[in-house]
Design a protein around this motif. Structure first.
Motif, short mmCIF file in Angstrom:
data_model
loop_
_atom_site.label_atom_id
_atom_site.label_comp_id
_atom_site.label_asym_id
_atom_site.label_seq_id
_atom_site.Cartn_x
_atom_site.Cartn_y
_atom_site.Cartn_z
N MET A 188 22.39 -43.84 -54.21
CA MET A 188 23.04 -43.25 -53.02
C MET A 188 24.48 -43.73 -52.85
SD MET A 188 20.24 -43.00 -49.99
CE MET A 188 19.40 -44.54 -50.14
N THR A 189 24.75 -44.97 -53.27
CA THR A 189 26.07 -45.55 -52.97
C THR A 189 27.06 -45.47 -54.15
OG1 THR A 189 25.14 -47.72 -53.49
CG2 THR A 189 25.27 -47.13 -51.16
N THR A 190 26.70 -44.66 -55.16
CA THR A 190 27.66 -44.45 -56.27
C THR A 190 27.90 -42.94 -56.43
OG1 THR A 190 25.77 -44.62 -57.77
CG2 THR A 190 27.21 -46.52 -57.65
N ASP A 191 29.09 -42.60 -56.95
CA ASP A 191 29.41 -41.19 -57.20
C ASP A 191 28.51 -40.64 -58.31
OD1 ASP A 191 31.44 -41.07 -55.34
OD2 ASP A 191 33.00 -41.62 -56.78
N ARG A 192 28.00 -39.45 -58.10
CA ARG A 192 27.22 -38.76 -59.12
C ARG A 192 27.96 -37.47 -59.47
NH1 ARG A 192 22.12 -41.24 -60.49
NH2 ARG A 192 22.76 -43.36 -60.08
N PRO A 193 27.65 -36.84 -60.61
CA PRO A 193 28.41 -35.65 -61.01
C PRO A 193 28.32 -34.54 -59.96
CG PRO A 193 26.75 -36.20 -62.68
CD PRO A 193 26.63 -37.21 -61.59
N TYR A 194 27.21 -34.52 -59.20
CA TYR A 194 27.00 -33.42 -58.26
C TYR A 194 27.25 -33.80 -56.79
CZ TYR A 194 22.65 -36.00 -58.87
OH TYR A 194 21.73 -37.01 -59.02
N HIS A 201 26.58 -47.45 -44.43
CA HIS A 201 25.70 -47.32 -43.26
C HIS A 201 24.80 -46.09 -43.37
CE1 HIS A 201 28.91 -44.58 -41.89
NE2 HIS A 201 27.99 -44.05 -41.10
N VAL A 202 25.29 -45.03 -44.02
CA VAL A 202 24.45 -43.83 -44.18
C VAL A 202 23.31 -44.12 -45.17
CG1 VAL A 202 24.43 -41.38 -44.86
CG2 VAL A 202 26.43 -42.33 -43.67
N GLN A 239 29.34 -58.51 -53.34
CA GLN A 239 30.02 -57.29 -52.93
C GLN A 239 29.04 -56.15 -52.76
OE1 GLN A 239 33.55 -56.33 -52.66
NE2 GLN A 239 33.61 -58.51 -52.23
N LEU A 240 28.95 -55.64 -51.54
CA LEU A 240 28.14 -54.45 -51.32
C LEU A 240 29.07 -53.25 -51.36
CD1 LEU A 240 25.77 -55.45 -48.41
CD2 LEU A 240 25.08 -54.69 -50.68
N PRO A 241 28.54 -52.05 -51.63
CA PRO A 241 29.42 -50.87 -51.59
C PRO A 241 29.96 -50.67 -50.18
CG PRO A 241 27.20 -50.29 -52.31
CD PRO A 241 27.16 -51.72 -51.92
#
Ligand SMILES: [Fe+2]
Length: 242
Positions: A188-194, A201-202, A239-241
């Motif tokens: 959830m906290t990393t960019d994915r292609p889509y 917090h989300v 380090q948290l995102p």
């Protein structure tokens, strides 16, 4: 005391002294041997961890969208394990399982693994075989011990709707329940292609929302609390995102 008795006493005293010296030598040698054995064990464990890490990285290199996923999920899962079950976090094989969780993806075609869009039902069926492929691959490595349970069950859900066996609740191996949270949180906290990464917090709201369905509720709450602590602790080295 007559002379003979005094000589006997002196003889006994000398023997005892010699015995004490021998004992000291034996203890010192034994200590040396133990220290050498401990050093050899530490070196062996460190080489084994290095080998497992390399193996995991080789597998991950095939999946272009999830590079660095390995290091982060390993860190997240270990943090949560230390909080939930510190005795498990001390066991090397648990870390091996976190590193090797997706080793079975070597058996998944790259066209499916790196597909830029959503997978079809048939492709999902193939993708869902990776835990079982992983177990087959590592089973001969007896030193991995309970790592196998993490590889097999890291996609099982608390409500029984996961795979490959549809296990539910505490029937799922605890480190696998922990890892499920680390894995989803990282996704959830990393960019994915889509899609773009969700803000911290989300992502935490999502973890909380799925406590008791997708996730073990105790582990999910512990993860949310832990992230709140880390993000409010400016001195924390972790380090948290964002
Ligand atoms: Fe997986």
């Amino acid at each position: 005391m007559d002379i003979t008795a005094a000589e006997d006493l002196e003889g006994t005293r000398r023997q005892l002294l010699l015995f004490a010296e021998d004992l000291q030598t034996i203890v010192a040698r034994e200590r040396e041997r133990r220290e050498e054995a401990e050093l050899a064990y530490r070196e062996l464990s460190s080489s084994y961890l290095g080998m497992v890490r390399t193996l995991a990285e080789v597998c991950e290199a095939k999946d272009t969208y999830t590079r660095s996923h390995l290091d982060r999920t390993y860190q997240y899962a270990l943090m949560l394990t230390r909080r939930i079950a510190p005795e498990l976090a001390e066991r090397a094989e648990i870390g091996f399982g976190y590193l090797l969780h997706d080793i079975g993806k070597v058996g998944i075609p790259e066209a499916i693994l790196n597909k830029p869009g959503p997978l079809t039902d048939e492709e999902w069926q193939v993708m869902r075989t990776h835990p079982v492929i992983g177990v087959t691959l590592v089973k001969p490595l007896r030193l991995l011990g309970d790592a196998v349970g993490i590889i097999r069950s890291h996609h099982e859900r608390w409500d029984g709707k996961g795979y490959p066996e549809g296990l539910a609740g505490e029937d799922i191996y605890l480190p696998a329940r922990i890892f499920m949270i680390a894995d989803c949180f990282d996704a959830m906290t990393t960019d994915r292609p889509y899609r773009k990464a969700l803000p911290l917090h989300v992502a935490l709201e999502e973890i909380d929302r799925h406590a008791g369905t997708q996730f073990d509720p105790d582990c999910a709450r512990a993860w949310v609390a832990l992230c709140d602590e880390v993000s409010s602790d400016g001195a924390s080295s972790f380090q948290l995102p964002r």
